[in-house]
Scaffold this motif. Structure first.
Motif, short mmCIF file in Angstrom:
data_model
loop_
_atom_site.label_atom_id
_atom_site.label_comp_id
_atom_site.label_asym_id
_atom_site.label_seq_id
_atom_site.Cartn_x
_atom_site.Cartn_y
_atom_site.Cartn_z
N ILE A 326 10.16 33.35 -12.31
CA ILE A 326 11.52 32.83 -12.47
C ILE A 326 11.86 32.80 -13.95
CG2 ILE A 326 13.09 30.91 -12.06
CD1 ILE A 326 9.90 30.88 -10.15
N ALA A 327 12.87 33.57 -14.34
CA ALA A 327 13.35 33.58 -15.72
C ALA A 327 14.74 32.98 -15.76
CB ALA A 327 13.39 35.01 -16.25
N VAL A 328 15.04 32.22 -16.82
CA VAL A 328 16.34 31.55 -16.90
C VAL A 328 17.02 31.89 -18.22
CG1 VAL A 328 15.47 29.67 -15.46
CG2 VAL A 328 15.54 29.39 -17.95
N GLN A 329 18.35 31.79 -18.20
CA GLN A 329 19.14 32.01 -19.40
C GLN A 329 18.94 30.85 -20.37
OE1 GLN A 329 23.23 32.84 -18.56
NE2 GLN A 329 23.85 32.95 -20.72
N ASP A 330 18.90 31.16 -21.66
CA ASP A 330 18.67 30.12 -22.66
C ASP A 330 19.91 29.26 -22.85
OD1 ASP A 330 20.27 31.95 -24.00
OD2 ASP A 330 19.17 31.78 -25.89
N GLU A 331 19.71 28.10 -23.46
CA GLU A 331 20.80 27.14 -23.61
C GLU A 331 21.89 27.65 -24.55
OE1 GLU A 331 21.50 22.36 -24.51
OE2 GLU A 331 19.52 23.27 -24.90
N GLU A 332 21.49 28.29 -25.63
CA GLU A 332 22.47 28.71 -26.64
C GLU A 332 23.49 29.69 -26.08
OE1 GLU A 332 22.66 30.48 -31.21
OE2 GLU A 332 20.73 30.09 -30.24
N SER A 333 23.06 30.60 -25.22
CA SER A 333 23.98 31.62 -24.71
C SER A 333 24.67 31.20 -23.41
CB SER A 333 23.24 32.95 -24.50
OG SER A 333 22.31 32.86 -23.44
N SER A 334 24.31 30.06 -22.84
CA SER A 334 24.91 29.59 -21.60
C SER A 334 26.22 28.84 -21.87
CB SER A 334 23.96 28.65 -20.85
OG SER A 334 22.79 29.31 -20.43
N VAL A 335 27.20 29.01 -20.99
CA VAL A 335 28.41 28.20 -21.06
C VAL A 335 28.06 26.75 -20.73
CG1 VAL A 335 30.69 27.79 -20.05
CG2 VAL A 335 29.93 30.13 -20.53
N VAL A 336 27.26 26.56 -19.69
CA VAL A 336 26.71 25.25 -19.30
C VAL A 336 25.25 25.46 -18.94
CG1 VAL A 336 26.83 23.32 -17.69
CG2 VAL A 336 28.94 24.41 -18.46
N TRP A 337 24.36 24.64 -19.49
CA TRP A 337 22.93 24.83 -19.25
C TRP A 337 22.42 23.89 -18.17
CZ3 TRP A 337 17.71 23.36 -21.25
CH2 TRP A 337 16.80 24.44 -21.21
N GLY A 338 23.24 23.66 -17.14
CA GLY A 338 22.82 22.78 -16.07
C GLY A 338 21.79 23.42 -15.17
N MET A 339 22.15 24.51 -14.50
CA MET A 339 21.25 25.17 -13.56
C MET A 339 19.99 25.71 -14.24
SD MET A 339 24.13 26.92 -11.07
CE MET A 339 23.04 28.23 -10.53
N PRO A 340 20.13 26.48 -15.34
CA PRO A 340 18.89 26.94 -16.00
C PRO A 340 18.05 25.78 -16.51
CG PRO A 340 20.81 28.15 -16.80
CD PRO A 340 21.34 27.01 -16.00
N GLY A 341 18.71 24.77 -17.09
CA GLY A 341 17.97 23.62 -17.61
C GLY A 341 17.23 22.87 -16.53
N ALA A 342 17.81 22.80 -15.32
CA ALA A 342 17.14 22.11 -14.22
C ALA A 342 15.86 22.83 -13.81
CB ALA A 342 18.08 22.00 -13.03
N VAL A 343 15.87 24.16 -13.87
CA VAL A 343 14.66 24.93 -13.55
C VAL A 343 13.59 24.68 -14.60
CG1 VAL A 343 13.71 27.25 -13.19
CG2 VAL A 343 15.98 26.68 -12.31
N VAL A 344 14.01 24.65 -15.86
CA VAL A 344 13.06 24.36 -16.95
C VAL A 344 12.49 22.95 -16.78
CG1 VAL A 344 12.83 24.02 -19.44
CG2 VAL A 344 14.12 25.97 -18.56
N LYS A 345 13.37 21.99 -16.50
CA LYS A 345 12.94 20.60 -16.33
C LYS A 345 11.96 20.47 -15.16
CE LYS A 345 14.77 15.90 -15.88
NZ LYS A 345 16.01 15.07 -15.77
N ALA A 346 12.14 21.28 -14.12
CA ALA A 346 11.25 21.24 -12.97
C ALA A 346 9.89 21.87 -13.28
CB ALA A 346 11.89 21.95 -11.78
N GLY A 347 9.78 22.52 -14.41
CA GLY A 347 8.50 23.10 -14.83
C GLY A 347 8.14 24.41 -14.15
N VAL A 348 9.14 25.13 -13.62
CA VAL A 348 8.84 26.35 -12.87
C VAL A 348 9.43 27.60 -13.52
CG1 VAL A 348 8.53 25.17 -10.67
CG2 VAL A 348 10.81 25.98 -11.32
N ALA A 349 10.02 27.47 -14.71
CA ALA A 349 10.55 28.65 -15.40
C ALA A 349 9.41 29.42 -16.05
CB ALA A 349 11.57 28.24 -16.45
N THR A 350 9.32 30.70 -15.75
CA THR A 350 8.31 31.55 -16.37
C THR A 350 8.68 31.86 -17.81
OG1 THR A 350 7.98 32.59 -14.21
CG2 THR A 350 7.00 33.70 -16.10
N THR A 351 9.96 32.08 -18.08
CA THR A 351 10.42 32.39 -19.43
C THR A 351 11.88 32.02 -19.56
OG1 THR A 351 10.48 34.14 -21.12
CG2 THR A 351 11.10 34.76 -18.89
#
Length: 368
Positions: A326-351
């Protein structure tokens, strides 16, 4: 439309949140209703205007962070006002309030192309609570994002004795585990632009199916698919119930249906579901991701792009448990970092990567 006023309403504040929100609608009832919701959510100060021209006059004196903008208005319509608002205030975040017809959907995409960051469809019978939730949460998320960017930009111009340090180049990791047999993408606020850039950068040589869930209502997703085809050169279309997934094609979850994937022997097929919305959304990313964990196990590359809320995090956890990446978009380039940030917070983002680097990751993983 009945209930039009030509007066510029003075700003109202509840004394709580720090946002400045401008509500623009030619309907007195709609203006009052949206303004009341923002105030009751204690998001900050609200001003109103009855058309695009009044909005421009108001913005000359009112420091709005977020604008909710009706599309169909006299004097100066919403989509005509978008470029003029952004020319005056390039940093402002515009949420379009759209009708549900195909013509309204096309105007909404035009507004998004011109720089609006998101939209909300006006409610049908019995949809008022969902409409309220969508308005309030979009204003909240975009306002918070606007504030964090302002703080970052202000810090960047403060005098400092330390020499400027260039950002290191983004390193795209090599694929790990089994080669993906499918690419899955979830997006919401800011998604159409991110999807177009991502898919165009991936290019036509992708040799796995792509399933895509963008939070949008019916009549909008078919236009999204057509726009993505025109912008990227890939074959993009709404998924159909029972359709077999084929390499190189992009299947967009149709509005008002969850799009799942089921395995049938050696092939995989789309299953459209009318199960209840998740995260106030149908289609939703979570059920699509959960179905992929069952159908493909570890052979999934999932991307979570810009979007408000937490949709996709639980589905990403299911994919991670199955061994998928699971790869997610970074915060800087996101309009809103809700969904990607939630994956990171859950500890399941690969990159975590910007859109262009995510495209490179896909090319390394899924291009022949």
């Amino acid at each position: 439309m009945a209930g039009v006023t030509t007066e510029l309403a003075p700003p109202r504040s509840d004394g709580a949140g720090g946002l400045h929100v401008l509500v623009v609608d030619d309907s007195v009832f709609a203006r009052a209703m949206i303004a009341k919701w923002v105030e009751e959510a204690r998001l900050g100060t609200v001003a109103t205007a009855a058309d695009g021209e009044q909005a421009l006059k108001k913005l000359a004196v009112f420091p709005a962070d977020v604008v909710t903008l009706d599309l169909e208005m006299p004097v100066l319509s919403g989509y005509e006002a978008v470029p003029r608002i952004l020319a005056m205030r390039p940093d402002i975040r515009i949420v379009v309030v759209s009708g549900q017809s195909e013509a309204a959907a096309r105007k909404t995409f035009r507004a998004l192309d011109l720089g609006a960051v998101d939209f909300v469809s006006k409610p049908g019978p019995g949809d008022k609570d969902a409409f309220r939730h969508q308005i309030v949460e979009r204003v909240r998320a975009l306002g918070e994002r606007h504030g964090s960017r302002q703080a970052r930009d202000a810090a960047a111009v403060l005098p400092s004795s330390a020499p400027a340090v260039a950002k290191p180049p983004v390193r795209v990791p090599e694929p790990r585990g089994e080669r993906p047999a499918i690419l899955a993408i979830g997006a919401s606020t800011g998604g159409p632009d991110a999807l177009a850039r991502l898919l165009k950068a991936i290019g036509p040589r992708i040799n796995v199916p792509v399933v895509l869930c963008q939070h949008m209502p019916a009549k909008f997703t078919s236009i999204l698919a057509a726009n993505l085809t025109r912008q990227t050169g890939l074959e993009c279309r709404e998924g159909e119930d029972g359709e077999q997934l084929l390499p190189g094609r992009v299947y967009v979850a149709p509005g008002d249906r969850h799009m799942l994937v089921r395995r049938k022997g050696a092939t995989h097929h789309i299953h459209l579901s009318s199960d209840p919305p998740e995260h106030f959304c149908r289609p939703s990313v979570d059920p699509m991701f959960r179905s992929l964990a069952e159908a493909y196990g570890p052979r999934v590359l999932a991307l979570v792009l810009t979007g408000m809320g937490t949709d996709g995090a639980k589905g990403a956890a299911a994919l991670s448990a199955a061994g998928a990446s699971i790869a997610v978009q970074d915060e800087e380039s996101s309009v809103v970092w809700g969904m990607p940030g939630a994956v990171v917070k859950a500890g399941v983002a690969t990159t975590v990567l910007p859109v262009e680097a995510l495209a490179e990751l896909v090319r390394k993983s899924c291009v022949a």
